[in-house]
Design an enzyme around this catalytic site. Sequence first.
Site, PDB file in Angstrom:
ATOM      1  N   SER A  20      33.109  24.429  36.753  1.00 37.11           N
ATOM      2  CA  SER A  20      31.768  24.699  36.522  1.00 37.11           C
ATOM      3  C   SER A  20      31.520  26.152  36.008  1.00 37.11           C
ATOM      4  CB  SER A  20      30.715  24.198  37.269  1.00 37.11           C
ATOM      5  OG  SER A  20      30.989  24.540  38.791  1.00 37.11           O
ATOM      6  N   ALA A  22      32.186  29.782  33.875  1.00 34.14           N
ATOM      7  CA  ALA A  22      31.675  30.307  32.486  1.00 34.14           C
ATOM      8  C   ALA A  22      32.700  29.523  31.379  1.00 34.14           C
ATOM      9  CB  ALA A  22      32.195  31.696  32.167  1.00 34.14           C
ATOM     10  N   GLY A  56      31.923  43.155  33.736  1.00 35.14           N
ATOM     11  CA  GLY A  56      31.457  42.821  32.507  1.00 35.14           C
ATOM     12  C   GLY A  56      32.459  42.096  31.599  1.00 35.14           C
ATOM     13  N   GLU A 125      36.259  50.889  31.032  1.00 35.90           N
ATOM     14  CA  GLU A 125      37.262  50.470  32.447  1.00 35.90           C
ATOM     15  C   GLU A 125      38.584  51.065  32.048  1.00 35.90           C
ATOM     16  OE1 GLU A 125      34.227  46.915  33.742  1.00 35.90           O
ATOM     17  OE2 GLU A 125      36.121  46.163  33.277  1.00 35.90           O
ATOM     18  N   HIS A 246      43.591  43.330  42.333  1.00 34.38           N
ATOM     19  CA  HIS A 246      42.649  43.843  42.107  1.00 34.38           C
ATOM     20  C   HIS A 246      42.812  45.275  42.923  1.00 34.38           C
ATOM     21  CE1 HIS A 246      39.252  46.083  41.295  1.00 34.38           C
ATOM     22  NE2 HIS A 246      38.730  45.207  40.263  1.00 34.38           N
ATOM     23  N   ARG A 292      45.582  48.128  35.834  1.00 31.93           N
ATOM     24  CA  ARG A 292      45.296  47.506  37.313  1.00 31.93           C
ATOM     25  C   ARG A 292      46.647  47.444  38.041  1.00 31.93           C
ATOM     26  NH1 ARG A 292      40.898  42.948  36.940  1.00 31.93           N
ATOM     27  NH2 ARG A 292      39.030  44.365  36.571  1.00 31.93           N
ATOM     28  N   HIS A 353      43.659  38.844  42.937  1.00 33.61           N
ATOM     29  CA  HIS A 353      42.398  38.712  42.094  1.00 33.61           C
ATOM     30  C   HIS A 353      42.638  37.966  41.018  1.00 33.61           C
ATOM     31  CE1 HIS A 353      38.785  40.001  40.370  1.00 33.61           C
ATOM     32  NE2 HIS A 353      39.248  40.487  39.422  1.00 33.61           N
ATOM     33  N   ARG A 388      46.602  41.370  32.994  1.00 35.56           N
ATOM     34  CA  ARG A 388      45.258  41.504  32.333  1.00 35.56           C
ATOM     35  C   ARG A 388      44.431  42.837  32.090  1.00 35.56           C
ATOM     36  NH1 ARG A 388      39.834  40.696  33.771  1.00 35.56           N
ATOM     37  NH2 ARG A 388      40.326  40.436  35.959  1.00 35.56           N
TER      38      ARG A 388
END
Length: 546
Positions: A20, A22, A56, A125, A246, A292, A353, A388
């Site tokens: 449940s 996004a 974001g 970012e 992360h 990252r 992460h 990612r």
Amino acid sequence: MQQLMQQKPTYETDVLIIGSGAAGLTLALHLAEHARILVLSKGPLTEGSTYYAQGGIAAVFDEDDSIDSHIDDTLVAGAGLCSREAVEYTTQNARASLQWLIDQGVGFDQIDSNAGAPRYHLNREGGHSHRRILHAADATGKAVQTTLVDRVRQHPNIQLLERFNAVDLITSRQTGRPHAVYGAYIWNRKHEQVETVAAKFVALATGGASKVYQYTSNPDVASGDGIAMAWRAGCRTANMEFNQFHPTCLYHPGAQTFLLTEALRGEGALLKRPDGSRFMPEFHEAAELAPRDVVARAIDYEMKRLGADCMYLDISHQPADFIKEHFPTIYEKCLALGIDMTKEPLPVVPAAHYTCGGVVTDLHAQTDVPGLYAIGEVAYTGLHGANRMASNSLLECVVFAQAAAKHIIQRLDKVQITTQLPSWDESKVNDSDEEVIIQHNWHELRLFMWDYVGIVRTNKRLERALRRIEMLQHEIHDYYANFKVSNNLLELRNLVQVAELIVRSAMERKESRGLHYNLDHPDLLPEAVPTLLTPAQFRTNPGNTA
């Protein structure tokens, strides 16, 4: 467990969506005008990785930016292992997907303008060559999740089941019917009983598996359920060795999973040693804005070299009003813990992460099992490659949820619900009086995964981890076969399965690339190839029996 008797299912629906966040809620809203939808949520609807996402969502909204640039940045961050087709598809559909979120009511930050059409404030970012991150202050995920939850609750065609665990998918293995998915067994946490859902289509939107590690930025629900269920149902997985750590999780006993968004570094925050000196320029030409994996390894290296508990992220050189305006959530959280980020640096450590690999899908989000879809972090689309890029994750959720919806709508009238499914047989199991065993195995798994399969790996560490996993799998298989299910048992069963996939994938990769760094194979191979695992390779493993 043996499922023997045929009976009418507890629930019947056109599409069962397991998850449940996004991805799941976007899919539900796109399908709701065409079909009956059942959304399964393991916890409250507002719980999950989406809600806690700060930074974001990436898309080209600046006239100086371009889709080609977004593509190139993503390919570079993915260390040569992205599927160009998936990257192009995602970036080309990014703006329309964000516009859909805007139309739903998500309030992304805007720049004051008299021009009429809204102008959005765009962050930059790590890995991005332009400002292209739409955000809602530093709580973008919360804005997205609460908006979608409100929309879903209002729709008459969407039924919501909160505090239900998915146990296993119902496929030809249980039914003897043609190869396809027919529904799922679900565990009602309130009544502590297994129930049955029959569906034309099932979509996995369960998120990632970072809870397999001792230290993670993820909420408790991120236990790899969808990946494990899909594997047991016969789906391939890919690139499970690439778990993103992360770089900047707040190091404080009162905030063990609190993430410090990459947007801090995008707005000038500097990484420093305990003595106040910077170190990122020594590791990468982009310094704090490096990808990252580079930043996480640099922090890990400096901590080990100095014997330090943490490094520091310092944005105190920026005006206090600027910090409070751009990062109100982080500011308030840190202040409550006695840290004033406008005046002092923030202690940080890396934490597990994001799961870059997952269940193999095509560009329609279809898996290897007909009728079964996977969207969001649970899926491997090829978008992320070996690492990612920041703010491509929520984007992937929305883009591929829309792709799945289109594909399902075209097939709704061609599939019939199977109304007689094997019932769940608990006649030979007992209530457990050994919950301590589950707790012990839980802690053991997460600790050795952190120690042996973390940011830096070796062949010997991976071999040790696999031996421990195989022992745990036998224990858990026996436990699962003899006792009634519980939340902890279901999650542990899934996490151990995911741990095996991570370790076996890592052992297959004889190089260091992106998020996977092996001291015994420090160099890049000339060709970048995804790591594919197939259930048929490991059918003798007790962890693979449904």
